[in-house]
Write a protein that holds these residues in place. Structure first.
Motif, PDB file in Angstrom:
ATOM      1  N   GLY A  58     -23.850 102.303  89.094  1.00  0.00           N
ATOM      2  CA  GLY A  58     -25.286 101.761  88.371  1.00  0.00           C
ATOM      3  C   GLY A  58     -25.280 103.104  86.785  1.00  0.00           C
ATOM      4  N   PHE A  59     -24.214 103.969  86.600  1.00  0.00           N
ATOM      5  CA  PHE A  59     -23.852 104.531  85.342  1.00  0.00           C
ATOM      6  C   PHE A  59     -23.732 103.616  84.293  1.00  0.00           C
ATOM      7  CE2 PHE A  59     -24.866 107.455  88.790  1.00  0.00           C
ATOM      8  CZ  PHE A  59     -26.157 107.914  88.036  1.00  0.00           C
ATOM      9  N   PRO A  60     -23.386 104.339  82.971  1.00  0.00           N
ATOM     10  CA  PRO A  60     -22.942 103.298  81.725  1.00  0.00           C
ATOM     11  C   PRO A  60     -21.456 103.412  81.790  1.00  0.00           C
ATOM     12  CG  PRO A  60     -24.576 104.963  80.770  1.00  0.00           C
ATOM     13  CD  PRO A  60     -24.608 104.939  82.790  1.00  0.00           C
ATOM     14  N   VAL A  61     -20.690 102.529  81.288  1.00  0.00           N
ATOM     15  CA  VAL A  61     -19.615 102.547  81.199  1.00  0.00           C
ATOM     16  C   VAL A  61     -19.461 102.897  79.899  1.00  0.00           C
ATOM     17  CG1 VAL A  61     -16.755 102.049  81.772  1.00  0.00           C
ATOM     18  CG2 VAL A  61     -18.778 102.398  83.199  1.00  0.00           C
ATOM     19  N   ALA A 126     -14.852 102.113  88.320  1.00  0.00           N
ATOM     20  CA  ALA A 126     -15.412 101.322  89.488  1.00  0.00           C
ATOM     21  C   ALA A 126     -16.250 102.962  90.544  1.00  0.00           C
ATOM     22  CB  ALA A 126     -14.897 100.263  90.639  1.00  0.00           C
ATOM     23  N   LYS A 127     -15.550 103.190  90.665  1.00  0.00           N
ATOM     24  CA  LYS A 127     -15.991 104.606  91.957  1.00  0.00           C
ATOM     25  C   LYS A 127     -16.686 105.693  90.587  1.00  0.00           C
ATOM     26  CE  LYS A 127     -14.505 108.322  95.014  1.00  0.00           C
ATOM     27  NZ  LYS A 127     -12.696 109.386  95.832  1.00  0.00           N
ATOM     28  N   ALA A 128     -16.198 105.930  89.377  1.00  0.00           N
ATOM     29  CA  ALA A 128     -17.165 107.404  88.986  1.00  0.00           C
ATOM     30  C   ALA A 128     -17.918 106.696  88.219  1.00  0.00           C
ATOM     31  CB  ALA A 128     -15.676 107.682  87.613  1.00  0.00           C
ATOM     32  N   SER A 129     -18.097 105.570  88.153  1.00  0.00           N
ATOM     33  CA  SER A 129     -19.820 104.771  87.531  1.00  0.00           C
ATOM     34  C   SER A 129     -21.045 105.156  88.459  1.00  0.00           C
ATOM     35  CB  SER A 129     -19.463 104.309  87.120  1.00  0.00           C
ATOM     36  OG  SER A 129     -19.131 102.176  87.565  1.00  0.00           O
ATOM     37  N   THR A 130     -20.819 104.908  89.755  1.00  0.00           N
ATOM     38  CA  THR A 130     -21.548 105.635  90.384  1.00  0.00           C
ATOM     39  C   THR A 130     -21.872 107.019  91.105  1.00  0.00           C
ATOM     40  OG1 THR A 130     -20.077 106.131  93.038  1.00  0.00           O
ATOM     41  CG2 THR A 130     -19.723 103.560  92.071  1.00  0.00           C
ATOM     42  N   GLN A 131     -21.265 107.984  90.201  1.00  0.00           N
ATOM     43  CA  GLN A 131     -21.652 109.753  90.154  1.00  0.00           C
ATOM     44  C   GLN A 131     -21.902 109.501  89.206  1.00  0.00           C
ATOM     45  OE1 GLN A 131     -17.806 110.917  91.493  1.00  0.00           O
ATOM     46  NE2 GLN A 131     -18.158 109.383  93.466  1.00  0.00           N
ATOM     47  N   ALA A 132     -21.937 109.540  87.300  1.00  0.00           N
ATOM     48  CA  ALA A 132     -22.327 109.844  86.583  1.00  0.00           C
ATOM     49  C   ALA A 132     -21.829 109.052  85.317  1.00  0.00           C
ATOM     50  CB  ALA A 132     -21.315 110.704  86.020  1.00  0.00           C
ATOM     51  N   PRO A 133     -22.070 109.135  84.215  1.00  0.00           N
ATOM     52  CA  PRO A 133     -21.594 107.813  83.142  1.00  0.00           C
ATOM     53  C   PRO A 133     -20.275 108.418  82.612  1.00  0.00           C
ATOM     54  CG  PRO A 133     -23.955 109.380  82.223  1.00  0.00           C
ATOM     55  CD  PRO A 133     -23.207 110.391  83.534  1.00  0.00           C
ATOM     56  N   VAL A 134     -19.432 107.278  82.620  1.00  0.00           N
ATOM     57  CA  VAL A 134     -17.859 106.947  82.245  1.00  0.00           C
ATOM     58  C   VAL A 134     -17.884 106.763  80.711  1.00  0.00           C
ATOM     59  CG1 VAL A 134     -15.501 105.691  83.133  1.00  0.00           C
ATOM     60  CG2 VAL A 134     -17.805 105.996  84.288  1.00  0.00           C
ATOM     61  N   ILE A 135     -17.234 108.218  80.354  1.00  0.00           N
ATOM     62  CA  ILE A 135     -15.974 108.273  79.404  1.00  0.00           C
ATOM     63  C   ILE A 135     -14.911 107.519  79.216  1.00  0.00           C
ATOM     64  CG2 ILE A 135     -16.866 109.373  76.896  1.00  0.00           C
ATOM     65  CD1 ILE A 135     -19.246 109.294  78.407  1.00  0.00           C
ATOM     66  N   PRO A 176     -17.290  97.276  80.946  1.00  0.00           N
ATOM     67  CA  PRO A 176     -17.695  98.700  79.851  1.00  0.00           C
ATOM     68  C   PRO A 176     -18.865  97.775  79.303  1.00  0.00           C
ATOM     69  CG  PRO A 176     -16.202  98.294  78.336  1.00  0.00           C
ATOM     70  CD  PRO A 176     -15.887  96.692  79.392  1.00  0.00           C
ATOM     71  N   ASP A 177     -19.760  98.823  79.325  1.00  0.00           N
ATOM     72  CA  ASP A 177     -21.300  98.685  78.891  1.00  0.00           C
ATOM     73  C   ASP A 177     -21.121  99.039  77.903  1.00  0.00           C
ATOM     74  OD1 ASP A 177     -22.735  98.320  80.953  1.00  0.00           O
ATOM     75  OD2 ASP A 177     -21.882 100.794  81.913  1.00  0.00           O
ATOM     76  N   VAL A 245     -23.440 108.657  67.527  1.00  0.00           N
ATOM     77  CA  VAL A 245     -22.396 107.737  68.384  1.00  0.00           C
ATOM     78  C   VAL A 245     -23.534 108.162  70.157  1.00  0.00           C
ATOM     79  CG1 VAL A 245     -20.569 108.151  70.707  1.00  0.00           C
ATOM     80  CG2 VAL A 245     -20.137 108.172  68.356  1.00  0.00           C
ATOM     81  N   LEU A 246     -24.448 109.157  69.601  1.00  0.00           N
ATOM     82  CA  LEU A 246     -25.315 108.951  70.843  1.00  0.00           C
ATOM     83  C   LEU A 246     -26.475 107.706  71.216  1.00  0.00           C
ATOM     84  CD1 LEU A 246     -25.115 113.104  71.418  1.00  0.00           C
ATOM     85  CD2 LEU A 246     -24.412 111.378  72.775  1.00  0.00           C
ATOM     86  N   GLN A 247     -26.636 107.711  69.430  1.00  0.00           N
ATOM     87  CA  GLN A 247     -27.470 107.382  68.927  1.00  0.00           C
ATOM     88  C   GLN A 247     -27.447 105.922  69.821  1.00  0.00           C
ATOM     89  OE1 GLN A 247     -28.358 107.711  64.664  1.00  0.00           O
ATOM     90  NE2 GLN A 247     -30.285 108.988  65.306  1.00  0.00           N
ATOM     91  N   LEU A 248     -26.125 104.654  69.086  1.00  0.00           N
ATOM     92  CA  LEU A 248     -25.878 103.981  69.264  1.00  0.00           C
ATOM     93  C   LEU A 248     -25.380 103.796  71.391  1.00  0.00           C
ATOM     94  CD1 LEU A 248     -22.928 103.455  67.324  1.00  0.00           C
ATOM     95  CD2 LEU A 248     -24.774 101.931  67.492  1.00  0.00           C
ATOM     96  N   ILE A 249     -25.303 104.626  71.798  1.00  0.00           N
ATOM     97  CA  ILE A 249     -25.338 105.208  73.965  1.00  0.00           C
ATOM     98  C   ILE A 249     -26.636 104.747  73.784  1.00  0.00           C
ATOM     99  CG2 ILE A 249     -24.859 106.505  75.619  1.00  0.00           C
ATOM    100  CD1 ILE A 249     -22.662 107.027  73.847  1.00  0.00           C
ATOM    101  N   ARG A 250     -28.011 105.679  73.427  1.00  0.00           N
ATOM    102  CA  ARG A 250     -29.120 105.337  73.953  1.00  0.00           C
ATOM    103  C   ARG A 250     -29.687 104.120  73.681  1.00  0.00           C
ATOM    104  NH1 ARG A 250     -29.469 110.966  72.396  1.00  0.00           N
ATOM    105  NH2 ARG A 250     -30.109 109.940  69.652  1.00  0.00           N
ATOM    106  N   LYS A 251     -29.262 103.146  72.779  1.00  0.00           N
ATOM    107  CA  LYS A 251     -29.773 102.246  72.260  1.00  0.00           C
ATOM    108  C   LYS A 251     -29.138 100.677  72.774  1.00  0.00           C
ATOM    109  CE  LYS A 251     -29.468  98.506  68.077  1.00  0.00           C
ATOM    110  NZ  LYS A 251     -29.702  98.144  67.113  1.00  0.00           N
ATOM    111  N   HIS A 252     -27.712 100.912  73.552  1.00  0.00           N
ATOM    112  CA  HIS A 252     -27.156  99.664  74.330  1.00  0.00           C
ATOM    113  C   HIS A 252     -27.333  99.965  75.421  1.00  0.00           C
ATOM    114  CE1 HIS A 252     -25.743  97.617  70.301  1.00  0.00           C
ATOM    115  NE2 HIS A 252     -25.619  99.183  69.470  1.00  0.00           N
ATOM    116  N   CYS A 253     -27.409 101.662  75.983  1.00  0.00           N
ATOM    117  CA  CYS A 253     -27.518 102.130  77.508  1.00  0.00           C
ATOM    118  C   CYS A 253     -28.831 102.271  78.362  1.00  0.00           C
ATOM    119  CB  CYS A 253     -25.461 102.665  77.742  1.00  0.00           C
ATOM    120  SG  CYS A 253     -24.620 101.777  77.003  1.00  0.00           S
ATOM    121  N   ALA A 254     -30.125 102.254  77.558  1.00  0.00           N
ATOM    122  CA  ALA A 254     -30.666 102.766  78.099  1.00  0.00           C
ATOM    123  C   ALA A 254     -30.715 102.455  79.572  1.00  0.00           C
ATOM    124  CB  ALA A 254     -32.600 102.050  76.888  1.00  0.00           C
TER     125      ALA A 254
END
Length: 254
Positions: A58-61, A126-135, A176-177, A245-254
């Protein structure tokens, strides 16, 4: 990603053959050299442990792409800390020790190794994105861009056309998202490389020495689709780049 040949055509272009179109295709390619290259057998063992058709949590990638010295290490670390995320790199740690082995192999084997790294990484994503945003510091787009630029000679105009299937994401690889492509002025990038003083891979040395190769890599990144790269100018201060970068993440991964 493998093209079907029209009747009477001489066969698929070398750039298409260089990129395994799926996990099953790259397994087959690695099996062909496993007796000669023990590390190929080890990569195959890791691949067999990865479930097919990975699905993210459920977390953004978020993937960061770009040439060396465009600021990926700095930006990915800063985004990880800001989002309290998990940072992954390609090729993943479990196989990165074998890069020098495969870099000296013929192109099809070398590309199979880097493609395999993406599928192994997908299992971690797949595993990490169940726990936190993945970079992620590099993913499939790097594998494809360098393959396309290496297998194409000449200028940007000599690359496969923009709509060619070679720029498509593999259907069986976790997507990825958001993919952000960091770019800087060529002279600034060289200055950063010299300042770092790190040992270069063959392709990194080629990037520095051959402006046409660099242009082909960057244009290949720009032609990637599904997902496409969002380009970010990484020339300003790290604070300004992080803000963008953070603005783009907020825009595309709200």
């Amino acid at each position: 990603m493998l093209g079907r040949c029209a009747p009477g055509s001489p066969g698929p272009r070398p750039v298409v053959r260089a990129l395994p179109p799926s996990a099953s295709a790259l397994r087959q390619r690695l099996r062909q050299c496993a007796e000669r290259i023990p590390e190929a057998e080890a990569v195959l063992d890791l691949l067999e442990k990865c479930p097919e058709h990975q699905k993210k949590g459920g977390f953004p990638v978020i993937v960061f792409e770009g040439l060396d010295a465009t600021g990926k290490t700095t930006v990915t670390q800063a985004v990880k800390e800001t989002l309290n995320g998990i940072l992954l790199r390609s090729p993943p740690t479990c196989i990165s020790q074998w890069r020098t082995v495969f870099d000296d192999e013929p192109t099809p084997i070398k590309r199979a190794f880097y493609a395999a790294g993406n599928y192994i990484l997908a299992s971690e994503i797949a595993k990490a994105s169940t726990q936190a945003p993945v970079i992620i510091d590099r993913y499939w787009h790097s594998t494809a861009a360098y393959a396309i630029a290496t297998e194409t000679s000449g200028k940007v105009q000599d690359l496969p056309p923009a709509q060619d299937e070679v720029y498509q994401w593999p259907e069986d690889l976790l997507k990825p998202d958001l993919v952000l492509l960091l770019t800087v002025d060529p002279e600034e990038r060289v200055r950063r490389l010299q300042h770092r003083g790190l040992e270069k891979t063959k392709e990194e040395a080629e990037l520095e020495a051959n402006s046409l190769f660099r242009q082909r890599v960057e244009e290949s990144y720009r032609r990637m689709v599904n997902p496409a790269c969002q380009e970010v100018d990484a020339s300003p201060s790290k604070e300004e780049v992080l803000k963008t970068v953070l603005q783009l993440i907020r825009k595309h991964c709200a």
